[in-house]
Design an enzyme around this catalytic site. Structure first.
Site, mmCIF file in Angstrom:
data_model
loop_
_atom_site.group_PDB
_atom_site.id
_atom_site.type_symbol
_atom_site.label_atom_id
_atom_site.label_comp_id
_atom_site.label_asym_id
_atom_site.label_seq_id
_atom_site.Cartn_x
_atom_site.Cartn_y
_atom_site.Cartn_z
ATOM 1 N N LYS A 166 60.328 57.607 86.176
ATOM 2 C CA LYS A 166 61.676 57.323 86.371
ATOM 3 C C LYS A 166 61.836 55.828 86.695
ATOM 4 O O LYS A 166 62.987 55.421 86.977
ATOM 5 C CB LYS A 166 62.310 57.949 87.569
ATOM 6 C CG LYS A 166 62.198 59.563 87.334
ATOM 7 C CD LYS A 166 63.096 60.339 88.223
ATOM 8 C CE LYS A 166 62.920 62.071 88.089
ATOM 9 N NZ LYS A 166 64.369 62.625 88.067
ATOM 10 N N LYS B 132 56.879 60.860 89.215
ATOM 11 C CA LYS B 132 58.206 60.712 89.381
ATOM 12 C C LYS B 132 58.473 59.210 89.545
ATOM 13 O O LYS B 132 59.334 58.757 88.742
ATOM 14 C CB LYS B 132 58.963 61.611 90.163
ATOM 15 C CG LYS B 132 59.026 63.010 89.523
ATOM 16 C CD LYS B 132 59.808 63.970 90.688
ATOM 17 C CE LYS B 132 59.657 65.357 90.334
ATOM 18 N NZ LYS B 132 60.175 66.454 91.174
ATOM 19 N N PRO C 26 71.735 65.071 82.044
ATOM 20 C CA PRO C 26 71.114 63.630 82.108
ATOM 21 C C PRO C 26 70.438 63.497 83.575
ATOM 22 O O PRO C 26 70.675 64.090 84.397
ATOM 23 C CB PRO C 26 72.545 62.818 82.043
ATOM 24 C CG PRO C 26 73.482 63.915 82.714
ATOM 25 C CD PRO C 26 73.357 65.342 82.205
ATOM 26 N N ASP C 27 69.384 62.874 83.403
ATOM 27 C CA ASP C 27 68.771 62.461 84.601
ATOM 28 C C ASP C 27 69.421 61.155 85.043
ATOM 29 O O ASP C 27 69.251 59.933 84.723
ATOM 30 C CB ASP C 27 67.116 62.237 84.385
ATOM 31 C CG ASP C 27 66.450 62.064 85.577
ATOM 32 O OD1 ASP C 27 67.021 61.357 86.484
ATOM 33 O OD2 ASP C 27 65.298 62.579 85.480
ATOM 34 N N ILE C 28 70.381 61.589 86.191
ATOM 35 C CA ILE C 28 70.977 60.279 86.820
ATOM 36 C C ILE C 28 70.141 58.972 87.277
ATOM 37 O O ILE C 28 70.545 57.929 86.811
ATOM 38 C CB ILE C 28 71.933 60.840 87.912
ATOM 39 C CG1 ILE C 28 72.855 61.847 87.065
ATOM 40 C CG2 ILE C 28 72.846 59.708 88.408
ATOM 41 C CD1 ILE C 28 73.665 62.608 88.389
ATOM 42 N N ASN D 30 72.119 75.193 93.530
ATOM 43 C CA ASN D 30 70.720 75.498 94.217
ATOM 44 C C ASN D 30 71.423 75.237 95.915
ATOM 45 O O ASN D 30 72.504 75.240 96.225
ATOM 46 C CB ASN D 30 69.871 74.355 94.013
ATOM 47 C CG ASN D 30 70.429 72.934 94.110
ATOM 48 O OD1 ASN D 30 70.869 72.356 95.304
ATOM 49 N ND2 ASN D 30 70.623 72.278 92.971
ATOM 50 N N PHE E 149 64.230 61.238 95.567
ATOM 51 C CA PHE E 149 63.739 62.110 96.214
ATOM 52 C C PHE E 149 62.731 62.953 95.351
ATOM 53 O O PHE E 149 63.166 63.212 94.367
ATOM 54 C CB PHE E 149 64.585 63.074 97.204
ATOM 55 C CG PHE E 149 65.071 62.298 98.545
ATOM 56 C CD1 PHE E 149 64.818 62.800 99.597
ATOM 57 C CD2 PHE E 149 66.102 61.234 98.628
ATOM 58 C CE1 PHE E 149 65.106 62.456 100.667
ATOM 59 C CE2 PHE E 149 66.410 60.676 99.777
ATOM 60 C CZ PHE E 149 65.837 61.346 100.894
ATOM 61 N N LYS F 65 86.676 84.489 81.751
ATOM 62 C CA LYS F 65 85.645 85.190 82.390
ATOM 63 C C LYS F 65 84.632 86.001 81.498
ATOM 64 O O LYS F 65 85.261 87.006 80.870
ATOM 65 C CB LYS F 65 86.329 85.929 83.568
ATOM 66 C CG LYS F 65 85.260 86.549 84.478
ATOM 67 C CD LYS F 65 85.787 87.396 85.730
ATOM 68 C CE LYS F 65 84.707 88.193 86.467
ATOM 69 N NZ LYS F 65 85.603 89.062 87.263
HETATM 70 O O1 C5P Z 1 62.995 65.308 88.758
HETATM 71 P P1 C5P Z 1 63.619 65.709 89.959
HETATM 72 O O2 C5P Z 1 64.683 66.406 89.833
HETATM 73 O O3 C5P Z 1 62.411 66.322 91.034
HETATM 74 O O4 C5P Z 1 63.742 64.210 90.498
HETATM 75 C C1 C5P Z 1 64.312 63.987 91.890
HETATM 76 C C2 C5P Z 1 64.993 62.747 91.916
HETATM 77 O O5 C5P Z 1 65.801 62.596 90.869
HETATM 78 C C3 C5P Z 1 65.841 62.815 93.136
HETATM 79 O O6 C5P Z 1 66.276 61.552 93.628
HETATM 80 C C4 C5P Z 1 67.350 63.339 92.203
HETATM 81 O O7 C5P Z 1 68.579 62.956 93.028
HETATM 82 C C5 C5P Z 1 67.274 62.716 91.012
HETATM 83 N N1 C5P Z 1 67.791 63.585 89.765
HETATM 84 C C6 C5P Z 1 69.035 62.800 89.086
HETATM 85 N N2 C5P Z 1 69.331 63.542 88.006
HETATM 86 C C7 C5P Z 1 68.625 64.576 87.567
HETATM 87 C C8 C5P Z 1 67.539 65.085 88.259
HETATM 88 C C9 C5P Z 1 67.205 64.404 89.367
HETATM 89 O O8 C5P Z 1 69.459 61.854 89.554
HETATM 90 N N3 C5P Z 1 69.255 65.175 86.726
#
Ligand code: C5P
Length: 397
Positions: free
Chosen positions: A342, A338, A306-308, A211, A324, A290
């Site tokens: 979260k 969020k 994974p959602d860190i 992105n 953020f 490739k």
């Molecule tokens: O769900 P979204 O991507 O909009 O959430 C944004 C927040 O979650 C940011 O703080 C981003 O750094 C964190 N994030 C994360 N891991 C992911 C997706 C988002 O830590 N896979």
């Protein structure tokens, strides 16, 4: 050097050949955003003209204690109160002796007596004068009795041909020392872990999904946290910006690598800030070679990353966790959702559809959202906003 912005620096110049370097020092300080007022001793004027320093500082130069005209403008007591910091560079042996004796026999020594601003001196003189027992005794006295900081002198070749201690510290290094004096200690002893930049999710050995995140906001937050005294680590996706001073940067590519690096650093973290634009999905399979364009269409099967930040916030001993929410519509309601989902302590919402403040721009404007309150921070540079956000976080700890 950002810390010098809008700081009022009273620069004292005493008589010595190094006075010519004070011109460069004034330039460095005004360039860093300081308001500089120069005070010269009689001796200093033999080495460099007040006109040069007036032109460079953009302010009248002060040199006389009992000059009715100067007193009618900014009098010596006003000048003493005006200063955020007094730096005397160069400080000659004679000036140091007068300072140690507590004399007020000219404008500069009087200001040193009359001001409660912190004071540092940068000695510059012949090496034998510096090593002389009287000078050394004076230095000890001003350090111990008045807690004045002594910056230098450096060793090396001297203007008179001697070699030894007595060279004035270079102007750029003096400016850096001065900048350090304005570090806040609000986060001292705290550890801050920040994710920043985009992630890259490999499709094959040469292609990836990513992105437009530049990493600027995360890096600005790291700078602001470091300047507030914290120990800061950035786990950074690929970015094109330089690492901030005195911050550890761990470079990663994918979300999975970012998660592993975060977990390895999480112990003892007091504040976690997720400023990275983590890719939500990654290709399910990484092609080892490739991929060839043999077909008219192709599909890439994606799986969720994974959602860190959610994993960090789910820990029983979670740090103060700040996320953020970069949104293009319904900013507030998505961000609030969020925060809740979260389990974050704070979320910083910003509108990335606005070109002036979106990804890659130097400015931002945010709304800081907590469970019980919201605060709007209008458009400013990412560094200024980072300072405001760090100070907002500090107030919550
Ligand atoms: O769900 P979204 O991507 O909009 O959430 C944004 C927040 O979650 C940011 O703080 C981003 O750094 C964190 N994030 C994360 N891991 C992911 C997706 C988002 O830590 N896979």
């Amino acid at each position: 050097m950002h810390r010098l912005r809008n700081k009022r620096i009273l620069l004292g110049i005493s008589g010595g050949i190094a006075a010519y370097k004070s011109a460069e020092l004034v330039r460095a300080l005004t360039g860093a955003g300081c308001d500089v007022r120069v005070v010269m001793t009689q001796g200093a004027k033999e080495f460099i003209t007040p006109l040069t320093l007036q032109a460079l500082s953009g302010n009248p130069v002060h040199h006389s204690l009992l000059d009715p005209e100067a007193e009618a403008g900014m009098g010596h007591i006003e000048l003493a109160k005006w200063a955020d910091f007094i730096l005397v560079a160069p400080a000659s042996a004679n000036f140091i002796a007068r300072l140690a004796a507590g004399m007020g026999d000219d404008l500069l020594t009087t200001l040193c007596l009359a001001s409660i601003a912190p004071l540092a001196i940068a000695p510059a003189m012949n090496q034998a004068m510096w090593l002389d027992a009287s000078t050394q005794a004076n230095i000890k006295k001003i350090q111990s009795v008045k807690s004045i900081q002594i910056w230098g002198p450096d060793q090396g070749q001297q203007a008179c041909g001697d070699v030894g201690p007595g060279r004035m510290i270079e102007p750029i290094n003096l400016a850096q020392l001065l900048a350090q004096q304005f570090e806040s200690k609000a986060l001292s002893g705290k550890t801050v872990l920040i994710t920043a930049g985009p992630t890259r999710e490999a499709i094959d050995p040469v292609r990836y999904i990513s992105n437009h995140s530049s990493g600027k906001m995360g890096y600005a937050l790291a700078t602001a946290a470091q300047e507030a005294g914290a120990q800061v680590v950035i786990i950074s996706g690929p970015v094109q910006i330089p690492p901030p001073d005195r911050v550890q940067v761990i470079s990663v590519e994918s979300a999975q690598q970012m998660l592993e690096a975060v977990e390895a650093k999480l112990a003892d973290t007091d504040i976690f800030i997720g400023a990275a634009a983590v890719a939500d999905y990654r290709p399910a399979n990484l092609a080892t070679q490739k991929i060839k364009k043999n077909n008219d269409e192709m599909a890439i099967h994606l799986v969720k990353n994974p959602d860190i930040i959610a994993l960090v916030a789910a820990k029983s001993d979670k740090p103060f966790t700040v996320g953020f929410a970069a949104e293009t519509q319904d900013i507030l309601s998505y961000a609030r959702g969020k925060l809740e989902k979260k389990n974050l302590d704070m979320i910083i919402a910003n509108d990335v559809s606005n070109k002036e403040i979106g990804f890659n721009s130097d400015d931002n404007a945010v709304i800081v959202i907590e469970k019980d309150q919201e605060k709007e921070y209008p458009q400013a540079s990412k560094y200024q906003l980072a300072q405001q956000i760090i100070s907002h976080i500090t107030n919550k700890l």
